[in-house]
Design an enzyme around this catalytic site. Structure first.
Site, short mmCIF file in Angstrom:
data_model
loop_
_atom_site.label_atom_id
_atom_site.label_comp_id
_atom_site.label_asym_id
_atom_site.label_seq_id
_atom_site.Cartn_x
_atom_site.Cartn_y
_atom_site.Cartn_z
N SER A 147 4.48 -11.34 40.49
CA SER A 147 4.43 -11.61 39.05
C SER A 147 3.99 -13.07 38.88
O SER A 147 4.11 -13.86 39.82
CB SER A 147 5.84 -11.43 38.47
OG SER A 147 5.93 -11.99 37.18
N TYR A 160 15.25 -12.78 38.82
CA TYR A 160 13.98 -12.04 38.86
C TYR A 160 12.85 -12.96 39.34
O TYR A 160 12.09 -12.61 40.24
CB TYR A 160 13.65 -11.47 37.48
CG TYR A 160 12.31 -10.78 37.46
CD1 TYR A 160 12.13 -9.56 38.11
CD2 TYR A 160 11.19 -11.37 36.84
CE1 TYR A 160 10.89 -8.93 38.13
CE2 TYR A 160 9.95 -10.75 36.86
CZ TYR A 160 9.80 -9.54 37.50
OH TYR A 160 8.57 -8.92 37.53
N1 LIG Z 1 5.33 -5.18 33.19
C1 LIG Z 1 5.33 -6.49 33.38
O1 LIG Z 1 5.32 -7.27 32.42
C2 LIG Z 1 5.30 -7.05 34.78
C3 LIG Z 1 4.78 -8.35 34.95
C4 LIG Z 1 4.74 -8.87 36.23
C5 LIG Z 1 5.16 -8.13 37.30
N2 LIG Z 1 5.66 -6.87 37.12
C6 LIG Z 1 6.11 -6.12 38.30
O2 LIG Z 1 5.29 -4.96 38.42
C7 LIG Z 1 6.01 -3.96 39.15
C8 LIG Z 1 5.90 -2.65 38.39
O3 LIG Z 1 6.55 -2.80 37.15
P1 LIG Z 1 6.00 -2.07 35.85
O4 LIG Z 1 5.51 -3.09 34.92
O5 LIG Z 1 5.10 -0.97 36.24
O6 LIG Z 1 7.39 -1.54 35.26
P2 LIG Z 1 7.95 -0.06 35.08
O7 LIG Z 1 7.00 0.72 34.22
O8 LIG Z 1 9.34 -0.23 34.62
O9 LIG Z 1 7.90 0.56 36.56
C9 LIG Z 1 8.84 0.18 37.53
C10 LIG Z 1 8.79 1.21 38.65
O10 LIG Z 1 9.73 0.81 39.66
C11 LIG Z 1 10.55 1.92 39.97
N3 LIG Z 1 11.86 1.47 40.39
C12 LIG Z 1 12.65 0.54 39.81
N4 LIG Z 1 13.81 0.43 40.47
C13 LIG Z 1 13.76 1.32 41.50
C14 LIG Z 1 14.65 1.69 42.54
N5 LIG Z 1 15.86 1.12 42.66
N6 LIG Z 1 14.27 2.63 43.42
C15 LIG Z 1 13.07 3.24 43.30
N7 LIG Z 1 12.16 2.91 42.36
C16 LIG Z 1 12.52 1.98 41.46
C17 LIG Z 1 10.61 2.74 38.67
O11 LIG Z 1 10.88 4.09 38.97
P3 LIG Z 1 12.23 4.89 38.64
O12 LIG Z 1 12.85 4.26 37.44
O13 LIG Z 1 11.75 6.29 38.42
O14 LIG Z 1 13.05 4.76 39.88
C18 LIG Z 1 9.18 2.59 38.19
O15 LIG Z 1 8.36 3.54 38.81
C19 LIG Z 1 7.45 -4.46 39.28
O16 LIG Z 1 7.63 -4.94 40.59
C20 LIG Z 1 7.52 -5.59 38.27
O17 LIG Z 1 8.46 -6.57 38.66
C21 LIG Z 1 5.73 -6.31 35.87
#
Ligand SMILES: NC(=O)c1ccc[n+]([C@@H]2O[C@H](COP(=O)([O-])OP(=O)(O)OC[C@H]3O[C@@H](n4cnc5c(N)ncnc54)[C@H](OP(=O)(O)O)[C@@H]3O)[C@@H](O)[C@H]2O)c1
Length: 266
Positions: A147, A160
């Site tokens: 991130s 985080y």
């Molecule tokens: N969206 C943003 O603003 C942003 C910005 C920078 C970085 N990121 C990073 O991008 C990555 C993806 O996030 P996203 O934006 O796509 O958010 P998201 O839509 O909430 O997706 C998160 C994914 O992680 C899975 N997950 C979370 N905890 C888990 C666990 N304990 N075991 C297995 N799977 C788990 C969730 O699946 P289940 O709930 O089905 O388990 C979901 O598929 C993350 O690492 C996040 O930190 C996001």
């Protein structure tokens, strides 16, 4: 006497994409964009919500194995290990996208949430990489999702941001370690994206401030990450605001950044 042996059918190696966080957001989008990649025969989709993974599998038009469960659960890790040992596949690409962040002070979030963020974002990612590495194809790819939060400390997002700094530093070193095997590790550092991430993170005035930094399209972040990975690059940053945050975080003292975050409500 002539003996005729039936020639054994050549055993075809199955090339797999292992994708964590595939049920939503960036992980799901990366799976969709990888669907047409001829280097991948099969997808292994990982997350807790199996119905979401099944829905995705139906769209990928390639064989999919659903490994539902919590990536931070040691039993789930053992299952992954056992599956790899039995199937003897080669991993073409590993995407570590499973992760989450909770907004709030360290004290307010408490032991369970603070510890679990580290377990999911850091420990599970390291374990999954370690389990997968012996099965990675030389010339293969790892995408680790960090991130922009990796570049600087953040009050009320302290754990985080620190987990993402860990992912960035770990991944950069791993990229170097794996040079001899021509496996590249690309660390993806998105700015806020409109995924379910902020539903999980919780309500806070900070969210609006974060989004003012520029919301990045998840399709664009995924496409660039795959392009950078194919070019063997160690970092993928999508837009100008994220590049600017990285440069400022290198130049400015972090004490000043923490003070400014307080002033700007970030
Ligand atoms: N969206 C943003 O603003 C942003 C910005 C920078 C970085 N990121 C990073 O991008 C990555 C993806 O996030 P996203 O934006 O796509 O958010 P998201 O839509 O909430 O997706 C998160 C994914 O992680 C899975 N997950 C979370 N905890 C888990 C666990 N304990 N075991 C297995 N799977 C788990 C969730 O699946 P289940 O709930 O089905 O388990 C979901 O598929 C993350 O690492 C996040 O930190 C996001």
């Amino acid at each position: 006497m002539e003996q005729i042996f039936a020639a054994a059918a050549p055993v075809r190696t199955i090339h797999v994409a292992v994708i964590t966080g595939a049920s939503s957001g960036l992980g799901r989008e990366l799976a969709l964009q990888l669907a047409a990649d001829p280097r991948i025969d099969e997808f292994w989709l990982c997350a807790r919500r199996s119905e979401r993974l099944e829905e995705l599998a139906a769209r990928l038009a390639k064989p999919c194995r659903i490994l539902a469960g919590d990536v931070s659960d040691p039993v789930w890790i053992e299952n992954l290990k056992a599956r790899l040992a039995v199937d003897k596949v080669r991993i073409h690409i590993l995407v570590n996208s499973a992760g989450y962040g909770k907004l709030g002070s360290v004290e307010a979030l408490g032991e369970e949430l603070n510890g679990n963020m580290v377990d999911v974002n850091c420990a599970a990612l390291v374990r999954i990489s370690s389990v997968c590495l012996p099965y990675m194809q030389d010339g293969g790819r790892i995408l680790n999702i960090a991130s922009v939060a990796a570049f600087l400390p953040q009050m009320d997002f302290a754990v985080y941001a620190a987990t993402k700094a860990f992912v960035l530093n770990y991944s950069r070193a791993l990229h170097r370690e794996l040079k001899a095997r021509r496996i590249t590790v690309t660390t993806v550092c998105p700015n806020p994206m409109a995924t379910e991430f902020f539903d999980v993170a919780g309500e806070s005035p900070k969210v609006a401030a974060f989004k003012k930094l520029g919301v990045e399209p998840v399709e664009g972040v995924a496409a660039k990450a795959l392009r950078r990975s194919d070019q063997g690059k160690e970092l993928s940053i999508y837009g100008a605001p994220a590049h600017a945050i990285r440069i400022l975080a290198k130049i400015l003292p972090h004490n000043f950044i923490l003070w400014a975050e307080g002033r700007l409500g970030m």
